[in-house]
Write an enzyme that holds these catalytic residues in place. Structure first.
Site, mmCIF file in Angstrom:
data_model
loop_
_atom_site.group_PDB
_atom_site.id
_atom_site.type_symbol
_atom_site.label_atom_id
_atom_site.label_comp_id
_atom_site.label_asym_id
_atom_site.label_seq_id
_atom_site.Cartn_x
_atom_site.Cartn_y
_atom_site.Cartn_z
ATOM 1 C CG ASP A 1 -10.327 -14.534 -62.282
ATOM 2 O OD1 ASP A 1 -11.394 -15.672 -62.241
ATOM 3 O OD2 ASP A 1 -9.254 -15.045 -62.707
ATOM 4 C CG HIS B 1 -11.432 -18.169 -65.001
ATOM 5 N ND1 HIS B 1 -10.441 -17.692 -63.936
ATOM 6 C CD2 HIS B 1 -10.652 -19.140 -65.637
ATOM 7 C CE1 HIS B 1 -9.249 -18.131 -64.373
ATOM 8 N NE2 HIS B 1 -9.609 -18.877 -65.457
#
Ligand code: UDP
Length: 482
Positions: free
Chosen positions: A124, A20
């Site tokens: 996210d 990520h």
């Protein structure tokens, strides 16, 4: 772009895992290259990695990339010292604690939003609450999943229609309803967190993440339109998401130094690695890597070693084990394996400069766990793949590579296991590796893969589909404020 957005400050808040953080750094570089001031929010231990990488980034005058830290409440969550990234969680049963700790980040994040008044928050998918945080300060929140349109569509159809409930056994195939392409799966390939019926915290978070997508300003996707047009359209027109495709993000790393710096410090000298590759014929090396989290068992590693040796192919194999942990021969390696493979196979223990390797002309195939970053990096490098999904949404990405794009061959894993992965024998490894490296079908796959690789590059160039979609997003954000 013009000066109308020059003052725009954008905050990026990635989940604390390399899969990520890496694309988020690329995204920050991309926005900075268009004149934004980008700030990445993270915890102190992750900040040191990130700062090293962005230190090398070339940003135009008038823009910047910065890092802001917030403390990670690992003690409150019962996590050991040094555990601020999912790859540092000592055992899989502690992962829920890690996610619990991330919920406590809402307050410090809001303090930063209050202090700095950014114009946009890209947060996210694992932080569904960030939509409410952004709305408290009247700023748009964009969601970043870090996966393909295909898997975003497949997992939403799976969540909405629960087709795995209508089969009588784990191995009976079912169609994913409302998903173009007649894609079939089996119940054992479906992630556990989808089948948990809201019983676990992770499952509740996953559902709330999907719902927060619809309440957010939109979703930015690391993909390009030509790769998965049908699914990009499905996601916006049928599933109703506002979305922008801005990838492949890894392509913003243009020179060798930038490519070598992604993620952690590589455990091989990049020049040594390139020298090894330079000594090989074009398309003659298969690169084998399972991403930053998967941790295959020792017996599985042994089967891979035997399969690679039997294949007769040159290879680079990344293994998450370090040699200094053991005395004498490592149990997962057949006797004298490295001696026999000298010149033919290179094992990297730890972290490889993946994009640097994939982009080398000697690399002609990729054995991948189908994490989306790796998969898209393979697509961008124009190499056919052996697909070996382990966990998360990786079984969906396998379908995209093998059945939709037809540039991959499945190794034959059947079961979603999580982290350790399902087990396959060495014969399957040998067969799959050879099927992407030798013969007519391999050649056809390689040609298709090379064409997609060229499309990927065109997508991010001026006038390309991703370049233009990013423009559209930038204009919208600018119009929001000016
Ligand atoms: N990666 C790398 N070197 C390694 C292992 C991974 O550079 O030895 C990078 C890889 O290029 C990709 C990311 O780490 O950008 C992994 O993300 P992915 O989505 O493929 O898998 P995950 O680690 O999230 O399972």
């Amino acid at each position: 772009m013009g000066s109308e957005h020059r003052e725009l400050n954008i905050f990026f808040f990635p989940f604390m895992a390399h899969g990520h953080i890496i694309p988020t750094i690329d995204m920050a570089k991309l926005f900075a290259s268009r004149g934004f001031n980008a700030t990445i929010i993270t915890t102190p231990l992750n900040a040191s990695h990130i700062s090293k990488t962005i230190g090398k980034a070339k940003t135009p005058a008038g823009s910047s990339i910065n890092v802001q830290t917030i403390g990670f409440p690992r003690e409150d969550a019962g996590l050991p010292e040094g555990c601020e990234n999912i790859d540092a969680v000592p055992s899989p049963d502690m992962i829920p604690k890690f996610f619990k700790a991330t919920v406590l980040l809402q307050e410090p994040l809001e303090q930063l939003l209050h202090q700095h008044h950014p114009h946009c928050l890209v947060a996210d998918m694992f932080f569904p609450w960030a939509t409410d945080s952004a709305s408290k300060f009247g700023i748009p929140r964009l969601v970043f999943h870090g996966t393909s349109y295909f898997s975003l569509c497949a997992s939403e159809c799976m969540r909405l229609y629960e087709p795995y409930k209508n089969v009588s056994s784990d191995s009976e195939p079912f169609l994913i309803p409302n998903l173009p392409g007649e894609i079939k799966m089996t119940r054992i390939q479906v992630p556990d967190y989808m089948k948990d019926n809201e019983d676990t915290e992770f499952c509740r978070m996953f559902n709330s993440s999907k719902e927060s997508e619809l309440r957010s300003y939109g979703v930015v996707v690391n993909s390009f339109y030509e790769l998965e047009q049908v699914y990009a359209d499905h996601y916006s027109k049928v599933l109703g998401r506002r979305t922008w495709h801005i990838g492949p993000l890894s392509l913003c790393n243009r020179d060798g130094e930038e490519k070598a710096q992604r993620g952690k410090q590589a455990t091989i000298d990049e020049h040594e690695c390139l020298k090894w590759l330079d000594s090989k014929e074009p398309n003659s090396v298969v690169y084998v890597c399972f991403g930053s989290v998967s941790d295959l068992t020792e017996s599985q590693l042994r089967e891979i070693a035997i399969g690679l040796e039997a294949s007769g192919q040159h290879f680079i194999w990344v293994v998450k084990r370090s040699k200094k942990d053991v005395e004498g021969e490592e149990e997962w390696l057949p006797q004298e394996f490295e001696k026999r493979m000298e010149g033919r196979g290179l094992i990297i223990r730890g972290w490889a400069p993946q994009v640097l390797i994939l982009d080398h002309q000697a690399v002609g195939g990729f054995v991948t766990h189908c994490g989306w970053n790796s998969t898209l990096e393979g697509v961008s490098a124009g190499v056919p793949m052996v697909t070996w999904p382990v966990a998360a949404e990786q079984f969906y990405n396998e379908k995209l590579m093998t059945e939709v794009l037809k540039i991959g061959v499945p190794v034959g894993v059947r079961k979603w296991v999580g982290i350790m992965g399902d087990y396959v024998k060495w014969e399957a490894v040998e067969k799959a590796v050879n099927s992407i490296m030798r013969g007519e079908e391999a050649e056809e796959m390689r040609n298709r893969a090379k064409e997609l690789g060229q499309m990927a590059r065109r997508a991010v160039e001026k006038g390309g589909s991703s370049y233009s979609d990013l423009n559209a997003l930038i204009q919208e954000l600018s119009a929001h404020y000016y």
